[in-house]
Design a protein around this motif. Sequence first.
Motif, short mmCIF file in Angstrom:
data_model
loop_
_atom_site.label_atom_id
_atom_site.label_comp_id
_atom_site.label_asym_id
_atom_site.label_seq_id
_atom_site.Cartn_x
_atom_site.Cartn_y
_atom_site.Cartn_z
N ASN A 103 128.92 107.13 -53.19
CA ASN A 103 129.33 107.95 -52.05
C ASN A 103 130.64 108.69 -52.33
OD1 ASN A 103 127.53 107.77 -49.58
ND2 ASN A 103 127.58 105.66 -50.30
N GLN A 104 131.55 108.05 -53.01
CA GLN A 104 132.80 108.74 -53.35
C GLN A 104 132.55 109.87 -54.34
OE1 GLN A 104 135.95 105.94 -54.22
NE2 GLN A 104 136.40 105.93 -52.04
N ALA A 105 131.63 109.67 -55.26
CA ALA A 105 131.31 110.73 -56.22
C ALA A 105 130.72 111.94 -55.50
CB ALA A 105 130.34 110.21 -57.28
N ILE A 106 129.86 111.70 -54.55
CA ILE A 106 129.26 112.83 -53.83
C ILE A 106 130.33 113.58 -53.04
CG2 ILE A 106 128.46 112.18 -51.49
CD1 ILE A 106 125.67 112.82 -52.39
N ALA A 108 133.59 113.72 -53.79
CA ALA A 108 134.56 114.35 -54.69
C ALA A 108 133.95 115.42 -55.59
CB ALA A 108 135.22 113.29 -55.57
N GLU A 109 132.72 115.19 -56.04
CA GLU A 109 132.12 116.06 -57.07
C GLU A 109 130.99 116.94 -56.54
OE1 GLU A 109 133.19 116.01 -60.30
OE2 GLU A 109 134.68 114.46 -59.86
N GLY A 110 130.46 116.60 -55.37
CA GLY A 110 129.31 117.32 -54.85
C GLY A 110 128.01 116.68 -55.30
N ALA A 111 126.96 117.03 -54.60
CA ALA A 111 125.67 116.39 -54.82
C ALA A 111 125.03 116.72 -56.17
CB ALA A 111 124.71 116.77 -53.69
N ARG A 112 125.40 117.82 -56.77
CA ARG A 112 124.72 118.27 -57.99
C ARG A 112 125.45 117.92 -59.28
NH1 ARG A 112 120.53 121.86 -56.96
NH2 ARG A 112 120.45 122.57 -54.81
N SER A 113 126.58 117.26 -59.20
CA SER A 113 127.33 116.99 -60.42
C SER A 113 126.70 115.87 -61.24
CB SER A 113 128.78 116.61 -60.09
OG SER A 113 128.87 115.25 -59.72
N ASP A 114 126.96 115.91 -62.54
CA ASP A 114 126.46 114.86 -63.43
C ASP A 114 127.06 113.50 -63.07
OD1 ASP A 114 124.88 116.63 -64.83
OD2 ASP A 114 126.36 116.93 -66.43
N THR A 116 128.01 112.45 -60.10
CA THR A 116 127.32 111.97 -58.90
C THR A 116 125.95 111.43 -59.27
OG1 THR A 116 128.52 113.50 -57.48
CG2 THR A 116 126.44 112.63 -56.63
N HIS A 117 125.22 112.17 -60.08
CA HIS A 117 123.90 111.73 -60.51
C HIS A 117 123.98 110.38 -61.21
CE1 HIS A 117 119.80 111.84 -61.98
NE2 HIS A 117 120.27 111.59 -63.19
N LYS A 118 124.97 110.22 -62.09
CA LYS A 118 125.14 108.97 -62.82
C LYS A 118 125.35 107.80 -61.85
CE LYS A 118 128.98 107.50 -64.47
NZ LYS A 118 130.24 107.20 -65.00
N LEU A 123 123.10 103.04 -58.93
CA LEU A 123 122.78 102.34 -57.69
C LEU A 123 121.26 102.12 -57.58
CD1 LEU A 123 123.54 101.08 -54.98
CD2 LEU A 123 123.50 103.40 -54.00
N ALA A 124 120.48 103.11 -57.94
CA ALA A 124 119.02 102.96 -57.88
C ALA A 124 118.55 101.86 -58.82
CB ALA A 124 118.34 104.29 -58.23
#
Length: 147
Positions: A103-106, A108-114, A116-118, A123-124
């Motif tokens: 959640n912090q990555a989303i 700070a970095e936005g939903a499309r950043s690498d 955030t994806h990582k 988590l998945a």
Amino acid sequence: MSAPTIGGLPTAPQLLSAFQGRRMSEHEPFRSAHALAGLHEHRLELSDPGEIAELDARRSALVELIDEWIAREAPEHRDGAALHTETLGAVVDRMARSWVAANQAIDAEGARSDKTHKHWYHLAELVDGYTDLVTDVAGGRRRLPGQ
């Protein structure tokens, strides 16, 4: 909130909802899961080693509460069931930490950043592992430390 559905144990979606503070119930794992997520969020703001140690002690106490609840509620294991390497409380704590990081990555970095994806991918993976674990515990194929 409906009762846990995997052999009396909380499901991963129920825990994710608890991290968010939604769909809370009287069951110990959900209250503690919500508190663990809050402590992980707060931990990121701390720099004083003493405060971090105090917060980590509070996290450990919550992990123990989850483990005590699980010991009472989890189905008894069958002879020969494989022993898992960590308690369910420890797994929930790792999931809470990962949920906070994602959640912090989303934010700070936005939903499309690498980055955030990582974090969301990690988590998945934890969610999948948790689901497999509680399914195996409920089915008597795996046992938890202390069981």
